[in-house]
Design a protein around this motif. Structure first.
Motif, PDB file in Angstrom:
ATOM      1  N   GLU A  58       1.975   6.099   3.757  1.00 45.03           N
ATOM      2  CA  GLU A  58       1.211   5.244   2.808  1.00 45.03           C
ATOM      3  C   GLU A  58      -0.445   5.303   3.132  1.00 45.03           C
ATOM      4  OE1 GLU A  58       4.280   1.239   3.092  1.00 45.03           O
ATOM      5  OE2 GLU A  58       3.075   1.670   4.919  1.00 45.03           O
ATOM      6  N   PRO A  59      -0.915   5.711   4.131  1.00 41.65           N
ATOM      7  CA  PRO A  59      -2.424   5.678   4.229  1.00 41.65           C
ATOM      8  C   PRO A  59      -3.027   6.481   3.279  1.00 41.65           C
ATOM      9  CG  PRO A  59      -1.467   6.186   6.547  1.00 41.65           C
ATOM     10  CD  PRO A  59      -0.327   6.156   5.527  1.00 41.65           C
ATOM     11  N   PRO A  60      -2.870   7.399   2.434  1.00 44.42           N
ATOM     12  CA  PRO A  60      -3.550   8.243   1.627  1.00 44.42           C
ATOM     13  C   PRO A  60      -3.542   7.166   0.234  1.00 44.42           C
ATOM     14  CG  PRO A  60      -1.989   9.659   2.254  1.00 44.42           C
ATOM     15  CD  PRO A  60      -1.462   8.627   3.138  1.00 44.42           C
ATOM     16  N   LEU A  61      -2.392   6.470   0.271  1.00 41.21           N
ATOM     17  CA  LEU A  61      -2.413   5.381  -1.023  1.00 41.21           C
ATOM     18  C   LEU A  61      -3.193   4.106  -1.048  1.00 41.21           C
ATOM     19  CD1 LEU A  61       1.567   5.279  -1.374  1.00 41.21           C
ATOM     20  CD2 LEU A  61      -0.280   6.629  -2.860  1.00 41.21           C
ATOM     21  N   MET A  62      -3.395   3.708   0.394  1.00 36.99           N
ATOM     22  CA  MET A  62      -4.431   2.729   0.706  1.00 36.99           C
ATOM     23  C   MET A  62      -5.800   3.235   0.648  1.00 36.99           C
ATOM     24  SD  MET A  62      -2.377   0.192   1.122  1.00 36.99           S
ATOM     25  CE  MET A  62      -1.400   0.927  -0.122  1.00 36.99           C
ATOM     26  N   GLN A  63      -6.005   4.387   1.177  1.00 37.27           N
ATOM     27  CA  GLN A  63      -7.411   5.237   1.118  1.00 37.27           C
ATOM     28  C   GLN A  63      -7.938   5.529  -0.281  1.00 37.27           C
ATOM     29  OE1 GLN A  63      -6.641   8.495   3.821  1.00 37.27           O
ATOM     30  NE2 GLN A  63      -6.516   7.147   5.611  1.00 37.27           N
ATOM     31  N   ALA A  64      -6.962   5.794  -0.970  1.00 41.22           N
ATOM     32  CA  ALA A  64      -7.292   5.984  -2.504  1.00 41.22           C
ATOM     33  C   ALA A  64      -7.805   4.810  -3.204  1.00 41.22           C
ATOM     34  CB  ALA A  64      -6.131   6.658  -3.231  1.00 41.22           C
ATOM     35  N   ALA A  65      -7.313   3.522  -2.847  1.00 41.81           N
ATOM     36  CA  ALA A  65      -7.767   2.245  -3.249  1.00 41.81           C
ATOM     37  C   ALA A  65      -8.915   1.623  -2.801  1.00 41.81           C
ATOM     38  CB  ALA A  65      -6.685   1.200  -3.156  1.00 41.81           C
ATOM     39  N   GLY A  66      -9.435   2.320  -1.569  1.00 40.09           N
ATOM     40  CA  GLY A  66     -10.940   1.914  -1.056  1.00 40.09           C
ATOM     41  C   GLY A  66     -10.850   1.416   0.129  1.00 40.09           C
ATOM     42  N   MET A  67      -9.572   1.280   0.949  1.00 43.38           N
ATOM     43  CA  MET A  67      -9.432   0.907   2.400  1.00 43.38           C
ATOM     44  C   MET A  67      -9.195   1.830   3.418  1.00 43.38           C
ATOM     45  SD  MET A  67      -6.928  -2.510   1.108  1.00 43.38           S
ATOM     46  CE  MET A  67      -5.947  -1.324  -0.083  1.00 43.38           C
ATOM     47  N   THR A  68      -9.689   1.637   4.578  1.00 38.72           N
ATOM     48  CA  THR A  68      -9.300   2.472   5.622  1.00 38.72           C
ATOM     49  C   THR A  68      -7.898   2.307   5.928  1.00 38.72           C
ATOM     50  OG1 THR A  68     -10.350   0.982   7.280  1.00 38.72           O
ATOM     51  CG2 THR A  68     -11.632   2.873   6.453  1.00 38.72           C
ATOM     52  N   CYS A  69      -7.131   3.021   6.387  1.00 41.08           N
ATOM     53  CA  CYS A  69      -5.696   2.794   6.940  1.00 41.08           C
ATOM     54  C   CYS A  69      -5.294   3.844   7.819  1.00 41.08           C
ATOM     55  CB  CYS A  69      -4.972   3.079   5.802  1.00 41.08           C
ATOM     56  SG  CYS A  69      -3.093   2.619   5.762  1.00 41.08           S
ATOM     57  N   ASP A  70      -4.555   3.291   8.924  1.00 42.47           N
ATOM     58  CA  ASP A  70      -3.983   4.178   9.905  1.00 42.47           C
ATOM     59  C   ASP A  70      -2.382   3.751   9.790  1.00 42.47           C
ATOM     60  OD1 ASP A  70      -6.338   5.061  10.893  1.00 42.47           O
ATOM     61  OD2 ASP A  70      -6.580   3.314  12.247  1.00 42.47           O
ATOM     62  N   PHE A  71      -1.730   4.862   9.983  1.00 38.66           N
ATOM     63  CA  PHE A  71      -0.310   4.766  10.388  1.00 38.66           C
ATOM     64  C   PHE A  71      -0.195   4.406  11.812  1.00 38.66           C
ATOM     65  CE2 PHE A  71       3.451   6.744  12.068  1.00 38.66           C
ATOM     66  CZ  PHE A  71       4.516   5.877  11.684  1.00 38.66           C
ATOM     67  N   VAL A  72       0.398   3.398  12.208  1.00 40.27           N
ATOM     68  CA  VAL A  72       0.606   2.875  13.463  1.00 40.27           C
ATOM     69  C   VAL A  72       2.032   2.967  14.152  1.00 40.27           C
ATOM     70  CG1 VAL A  72      -1.380   1.505  13.196  1.00 40.27           C
ATOM     71  CG2 VAL A  72       0.846   0.320  12.771  1.00 40.27           C
ATOM     72  N   GLY A  73       2.968   3.566  13.430  1.00 41.36           N
ATOM     73  CA  GLY A  73       4.537   3.588  13.737  1.00 41.36           C
ATOM     74  C   GLY A  73       5.248   2.172  13.271  1.00 41.36           C
ATOM     75  N   HIS A  74       6.412   2.493  13.063  1.00 42.72           N
ATOM     76  CA  HIS A  74       7.557   1.518  12.839  1.00 42.72           C
ATOM     77  C   HIS A  74       7.951   0.753  14.065  1.00 42.72           C
ATOM     78  CE1 HIS A  74      10.589  -0.540  10.561  1.00 42.72           C
ATOM     79  NE2 HIS A  74       9.944  -0.162   9.414  1.00 42.72           N
ATOM     80  N   PRO A  75       8.107  -0.500  14.028  1.00 46.66           N
ATOM     81  CA  PRO A  75       8.924  -0.994  15.133  1.00 46.66           C
ATOM     82  C   PRO A  75      10.395  -0.592  15.415  1.00 46.66           C
ATOM     83  CG  PRO A  75       8.464  -2.695  12.970  1.00 46.66           C
ATOM     84  CD  PRO A  75       7.655  -1.614  13.045  1.00 46.66           C
ATOM     85  N   ILE A  76      10.882  -0.115  14.567  1.00 47.46           N
ATOM     86  CA  ILE A  76      12.203   0.348  14.663  1.00 47.46           C
ATOM     87  C   ILE A  76      12.419   1.491  15.748  1.00 47.46           C
ATOM     88  CG2 ILE A  76      12.231   2.155  12.597  1.00 47.46           C
ATOM     89  CD1 ILE A  76      15.250  -0.232  13.858  1.00 47.46           C
ATOM     90  N   ALA A  77      11.070   2.093  15.710  1.00 43.95           N
ATOM     91  CA  ALA A  77      11.015   3.411  16.557  1.00 43.95           C
ATOM     92  C   ALA A  77      11.421   3.039  17.975  1.00 43.95           C
ATOM     93  CB  ALA A  77       9.894   4.099  16.286  1.00 43.95           C
ATOM     94  N   THR A  78      10.933   1.810  18.551  1.00 45.38           N
ATOM     95  CA  THR A  78      11.096   1.434  19.882  1.00 45.38           C
ATOM     96  C   THR A  78      11.822   0.214  20.040  1.00 45.38           C
ATOM     97  OG1 THR A  78       9.097   0.071  19.363  1.00 45.38           O
ATOM     98  CG2 THR A  78       8.422   2.188  20.173  1.00 45.38           C
TER      99      THR A  78
END
Length: 384
Positions: free
Chosen positions: A146-166
């Protein structure tokens, strides 16, 4: 440092609580105001009003509460402006959160706005990200693409992990106890039936899923069907399955559901995040879904991907079979389930894709709440 958080659903409440814990770990004197549920309250939030007021979905559900929601938006925005937080953090519930952000920023133009969970622009409505960028500075994404899609729209974005992972999963001992407690032989295949958590989904899918499982039983006579569900639709589920030829074991409690997932060999599931729960438990699956005719037509026009199953998307494979819309028919779904039981290669392909999915979602890494907290602080004050 003060943060204003808004969550409108139980899932957002859990994300918010983990984020608050992470922020407090990094900034011990952090203060929190906003709207949340029990989990966020336990972390020290005093909710402005009950979160349940925001837990409405769909046009017909929203319309009777429109005036009240509009008033709450204005009240919340005014409070955000008065509190002057380091950041306003909206957690999912975009219809409410983004309206509050827009109104609050009109009163306090320098307000930093963070949104937790990116909108599904990869699936449909790509223009939504551009609209969101008008009021949002930074996005916390739970899917790695998802980050590249958000960045392309003009926002900064970090992938922070999915809650299912823990998220905790049951182990072999709990699975064995579940089978023994319900009289299921160790060698009998356990098939999960997961028709969704809303009444409309259950109404559309349960009969078709039941017929598919009935067809499967002709080939696997000793199989047992387990139907994990939620209290809101449990009565409907029991009523509609009372005359099934393959009577399911209905499970409502959280511990029972975790054990059922651990004990399962196979699943027939509605499209949604449940595919990630199945991946976490390494349960091969077939996905089926349908909606009302008008919604089906609109989604068909807007859909931008060739798959809607998150395991397929995150692993960049197409190993999970999908039967969507008019294709959601019992016969083909039963055959796809049978193949997963009979074909070791098809089963292994799904298991490999699930393992890759969990790795990409952050399994074994830093907890998502702490990653999200670092991302928020980086967006507000610089890297930590």
């Amino acid at each position: 440092m003060k943060f204003f958080l808004i969550a409108g659903e139980p899932s957002g409440d859990q994300l918010g609580a983990a984020l608050m814990a992470g922020l407090r770990e990094l900034v011990p004197d952090a203060q929190f105001v906003g709207i949340g549920g029990e989990a966020m309250t336990a972390q020290g939030l005093q909710s402005l009003f009950p979160m349940q007021e925001l837990s409405v979905m769909g046009i017909w559900e929203v319309l009777p509460k429109y005036r009240q929601l509009k008033r709450r938006i204005a009240e919340t925005a005014a409070r955000v402006a008065a509190e002057s937080p380091a950041a306003l953090i909206g957690i999912d519930s975009p219809d409410f959160c983004l309206r509050v952000a827009r109104a609050a920023r009109a009163q306090r133009p320098g307000l930093r706005v963070v949104h937790y969970i990116a909108p599904s622009v990869w699936a449909w409505r790509p223009g939504r990200a551009l609209k969101m960028a008008q009021v949002v500075d930074h996005v916390l994404a739970i899917l790695p693409f998802e980050p590249p899609l958000m960045q392309a729209a003009g926002m900064t974005c970090d992938f922070v992990g999915h809650p299912i992972a823990t998220a905790p999963v049951a182990g072999p001992d709990e699975a064995a106890l579940f089978r023994a407690g319900h009289g299921i032989a160790p060698e009998s295949p356990v098939v999960l039936c997961l028709p969704g958590s809303r009444g409309g989904e259950v109404g559309r899918l349960l009969h078709r899923f039941g017929q598919a499982l009935s067809d499967l039983r002709h080939y696997v006579p000793d199989m047992r069907v387990v139907l994990p569900t939620v209290p809101g639709v449990a009565g409907q589920v029991r009523q509609e399955t009372a005359n099934w030829p393959v009577r399911p074991l209905v499970v409502e409690d959280a511990e029972g559901k975790r054990a059922a997932f651990a004990a399962a060999d196979l699943a027939l599931a509605a499209s949604g995040t449940v595919s990630l729960d199945l991946a976490a438990n390494r349960v091969p699956m077939v996905i089926g879904y349908d909606m009302a005719p008008l919604s089906r037509m609109l989604v068909g026009m807007l859909l931008k991907t060739d798959t809607v199953t998150l395991v397929n998307l995150v692993s960049d494979t197409r190993v999970v079979p999908e039967f969507l819309g008019r294709d959601c028919q019992p016969g083909p779904m039963a055959q796809a389930l049978l193949r997963l039981l009979d074909d070791p290669a098809a089963r292994q392909a799904q298991l490999d894709a699930m393992d890759l999915t969990m790795d990409r979602l952050g399994k074994g890494g830093e907890a998502p709440g702490l990653r999200a907290a670092r991302s928020v602080l980086g967006a507000v004050t610089g890297p930590r």
